[in-house]
Design an enzyme around this catalytic site. Structure first.
Site, PDB file in Angstrom:
ATOM      1  N   CYS A 129     124.411 -29.175  86.640  1.00 29.70           N
ATOM      2  CA  CYS A 129     124.699 -27.733  86.800  1.00 29.70           C
ATOM      3  C   CYS A 129     125.958 -27.466  87.624  1.00 29.70           C
ATOM      4  O   CYS A 129     126.772 -26.612  87.251  1.00 29.70           O
ATOM      5  CB  CYS A 129     123.493 -27.037  87.439  1.00 29.70           C
ATOM      6  SG  CYS A 129     122.780 -27.941  88.813  1.00 29.70           S
ATOM      7  N   HIS A 236     124.416 -21.105  91.773  1.00 31.68           N
ATOM      8  CA  HIS A 236     125.196 -21.993  92.636  1.00 31.68           C
ATOM      9  C   HIS A 236     126.568 -21.369  92.892  1.00 31.68           C
ATOM     10  O   HIS A 236     127.198 -20.839  91.962  1.00 31.68           O
ATOM     11  CB  HIS A 236     125.445 -23.341  91.947  1.00 31.68           C
ATOM     12  CG  HIS A 236     124.222 -24.199  91.789  1.00 31.68           C
ATOM     13  ND1 HIS A 236     123.013 -23.933  92.400  1.00 31.68           N
ATOM     14  CD2 HIS A 236     124.044 -25.355  91.094  1.00 31.68           C
ATOM     15  CE1 HIS A 236     122.140 -24.895  92.073  1.00 31.68           C
ATOM     16  NE2 HIS A 236     122.736 -25.757  91.279  1.00 31.68           N
TER      17      HIS A 236
END
Ligand code: A2P
Length: 339
Positions: A129, A236
């Site tokens: 990710c 994130h």
């Protein structure tokens, strides 16, 4: 147009359920969908495409007649079942880290290296990710200026550690001891994601280094990373410091980012506008802001890059690989995968 039989492996998991949401949104040319998980959840009904689908137990015959399988059921499931699926002529798009660094397996971010899809021998890997969102922002700069060196510092959401990570933050607010992490995550930052390796880096940090080199096609690129878990539920955030190979003008560099596929520039410091995790939950795009020259080196630039780690960092990217593959097959750019 051909219609595809599509399977989702790990459909009951955090990423699996997001696969279903993204699949509903993009509407691939599907003949059928089949949802798989372990024996534990066989028989569970999941809402999907306006009806209910019963989850089936994954076994060695699960891929008979399946054209494309999206996997997010952990590394060991992928290690065992991805080759079984591929041997039956099913193209696997795998979200685990099991196959990412295999030289035979393309590692793909569709906005960045779609051509690599054509090299598949039955498995295509979805990157980590943190790597995916960095690639969306860095590829346009690599193509225009070349990249000399990258310094990654990440601020990663607890959802990246699954339901256990979520619960540690939620329950930590009430003073409960952590179960998933080694230390409390509430009101804290953990400079450790995954296990430590002999070089003192964590596995997550070395994934960013190695996957970046593979995707950008430069084995010698100088890269370092510090990955940190922060008390944020979703999305994130990353500070990325890049040294480019050639000089640049700020306006031109900004225009280059504005033109990049899948990337949204949110950068208006006079009005305190920059990408923030709380605004990006549920979005499929990657966001960049705080774009500014690094005045301490030649040709340096700083970026702040944010994306939904379960969407673009996992489910969305995998579904986009499937979309791109179908588009390439339908346009005659590549042959459909067969065993
Ligand atoms: P199950 O719900 O039956 O355990 P997460 O990463 O959120 O924990 O989700 C993991 C997903 O992978 C779940 O859907 C889980 O199914 C599935 N899974 C785990 N182990 C296996 C297995 N051996 N075979 C098939 N699916 C598995």
């Amino acid at each position: 147009m051909k219609k595809y039989n599509i399977a989702v492996v790990g459909a009951t998991g955090m990423v699996g359920r997001t696969f279903l949401k993204v699949l509903e949104e993009v509407n691939l040319p599907a003949e059928s969908y089949t949802l798989y998980a372990s024996a534990r959840s066989a028989g569970t009904k999941l809402p999907f495409m306006g009806t209910e689908y019963e989850v089936k137990e994954l076994n060695e015959n699960s891929f008979d007649g399946i054209d494309i399988a999206l996997f997010s059921a952990g590394g060991s499931t992928s290690e065992k079942f991805a080759p079984i699926a591929a041997a039956k002529g099913c193209l696997v798009i795998d979200n685990s880290s099991a196959w990412r660094m295999d030289p035979e397996v393309p590692l793909v971010v569709p906005e960045v290296n779609p051509e690599d899809i054509k090299k598949t021998k039955g498995i295509i890997a979805n990157p980590n990710c943190s790597t995916i969102q960095a690639m969306v922002a860095l590829r346009p700069l690599q193509l225009k200026y070349g990249i000399e060196r990258i310094v990654y510092s990440t601020y990663q959401a607890v959802s990246g550690a699954g339901v256990g990570g979520y619960n540690d933050l939620k329950n930590g607010i009430n003073g409960e001891a952590p179960k998933k992490f080694n230390h409390p995550i509430f009101s804290n930052c953990l400079p450790q994601i995954d296990v430590f390796l002999p070089n003192g880096y964590t596995k997550e940090e070395m994934k960013m280094v190695n996957e970046t080199r593979k995707i950008l096609g430069d084995d010698a690129m100088r890269i370092t990373a510090t990955t940190v878990r922060v008390p944020v539920f979703d999305c994130h955030s990353e500070s990325i410091n890049v040294e480019l190979k050639t000089p640049f003008e700020m306006a031109e560099l900004r225009a280059c980012l504005e033109a990049a596929p899948g990337l949204i520039v949110e950068d208006d410091i006079d009005n305190c506008v920059y990408p923030m995790a709380c605004n990006i939950v549920g979005k499929n795009e990657t966001y960049v802001g705080r774009i500014r020259r690094d005045e301490s080196v030649d040709n340096g630039v700083n970026l702040w890059v944010v994306a939904d780690n379960i969407r673009k960092g996992a489910a969305t990217n995998a579904v986009q690989i499937a979309e791109k593959y179908i588009e390439m097959v339908e346009s005659g750019e590549m042959e459909a995968y067969h065993a």
